[in-house]
Design an enzyme around this catalytic site. Structure first.
Site, PDB file in Angstrom:
ATOM      1  N   ARG A 179       0.777  -1.360  -0.050  1.00 53.90           N
ATOM      2  CA  ARG A 179      -0.013   0.020   0.019  1.00 53.90           C
ATOM      3  C   ARG A 179       0.830   1.355  -0.001  1.00 53.90           C
ATOM      4  NH1 ARG A 179      -4.404   0.066   4.520  1.00 53.90           N
ATOM      5  NH2 ARG A 179      -5.079   1.884   3.183  1.00 53.90           N
ATOM      6  N   CYS A 238      -1.139   6.352   8.777  1.00 60.37           N
ATOM      7  CA  CYS A 238      -1.550   4.939   8.334  1.00 60.37           C
ATOM      8  C   CYS A 238      -2.552   5.345   7.266  1.00 60.37           C
ATOM      9  CB  CYS A 238      -1.993   4.119   9.413  1.00 60.37           C
ATOM     10  SG  CYS A 238      -3.314   4.845  10.495  1.00 60.37           S
TER      11      CYS A 238
END
Length: 282
Positions: A179, A238
């Site tokens: 990611r 995050c």
């Protein structure tokens, strides 16, 4: 109890103390699963906290706050009051995700100046230690709570951009490497990462049994990652400001206090298509 982690045996030994145990189990794919699991079996005396309903404010209207915006202080105060919390009570949070959700509550409590710990190993560690489980809801006596979040504990997007432009902070991204590199993005509208951010997947904080690794090991790894940058100049992010707290917890466990949270995180950053995006960096 000021240590960020507590093991199951120690928690059992403290059973007679005035603790507030909070079950933080949550599944993004089924937001009600954690509550159902709680009702079927939870630590004795534990109350339930929903990531969506209690640890976030999904009803916030302003754009750019990310998928899990922090609740306003008054809203969080009402939640803590509903749980029967007082400033004399230490919160112990647990989940079944290695502390990935419980760490969010730990950070929130620490950010209001309260005492909190995460149960190392979560529900599995409790059961392995022979701990019993209760079922159903727990009755609590509501309290009146007033609080404020420490403004030095977190950053919003404008302040982060200014700090990155000035080179005054190091931004650490807790998402998995694919990611971060922009190879995949299952949740947010754009793949990639904030330019200049370094990657520290939060799963690296745990050993094979789902416990936090030794403080000296984590300290060495974070010091290598940060290359001499002091914790006070570190900001964690995050996808939505949840698992970044796991890295904050790991740094605290390693004796590296003072880092901050970028609360909107990646979902907030990419809400504005004009913000730069980087990909394919190691």
């Amino acid at each position: 109890m000021n240590r960020p982690l507590i093991d199951a045996r120690t928690l059992m030994d403290r059973a007679g103390e005035d603790l507030l145990i909070v079950d933080c189990r949550f599944e993004l794919s089924d937001p009600e699963q954690g509550r159902r699991d709680y009702l079927q079996g939870h630590l004795p005396g534990a109350i339930y906290a929903s990531l969506d309903e209690d640890l976030s404010d999904l009803g916030k209207i302003p754009q750019g706050l990310g998928r899990h915006p922090l609740p306003d202080p008054d809203a969080f105060a009402r939640t803590l009051g509903r749980w029967g919390w007082t400033s004399q009570r230490t919160v112990v949070a647990y989940d079944t995700a290695g502390g990935a959700i419980a760490g969010r509550l730990w950070w929130m409590m620490r950010s209001i100046g309260a005492s909190a710990s995460v149960l190392d190993g979560g529900l599995a560690a409790w059961r392995e230690a022979g701990g019993a489980l209760d079922t159903g809801l727990v009755e609590v006596t509501p309290t009146e709570v007033r609080l404020q979040f420490d403004p030095q504990a977190y950053m919003e997007t404008r302040a982060l951009r200014e700090a990155l432009d000035a080179g005054s902070v190091t931004l650490v991204d807790a998402r998995a490497a694919p990611r971060y590199r922009g190879e995949t993005e299952p949740l947010d509208r754009v793949a990639g990462h904030v330019p200049g951010a370094v990657n520290r997947p939060f799963a690296g904080n745990l050993d094979e049994e789902g416990r936090f690794r030794a403080p000296e090991v984590l300290r060495a790894e974070f010091e290598q990652l940060l290359q001499g940058v002091s914790p006070e100049r570190v900001v964690h992010m995050c996808g939505s400001g949840v698992t970044a707290c796991h890295n904050l917890l790991a740094m605290e466990h390693a004796g590296l206090s003072g880092a901050r949270l970028y609360t909107p995180s990646w979902s907030g950053w990419v809400s504005d298509p004009e913000r730069p995006v980087a990909k394919d960096e190691a």
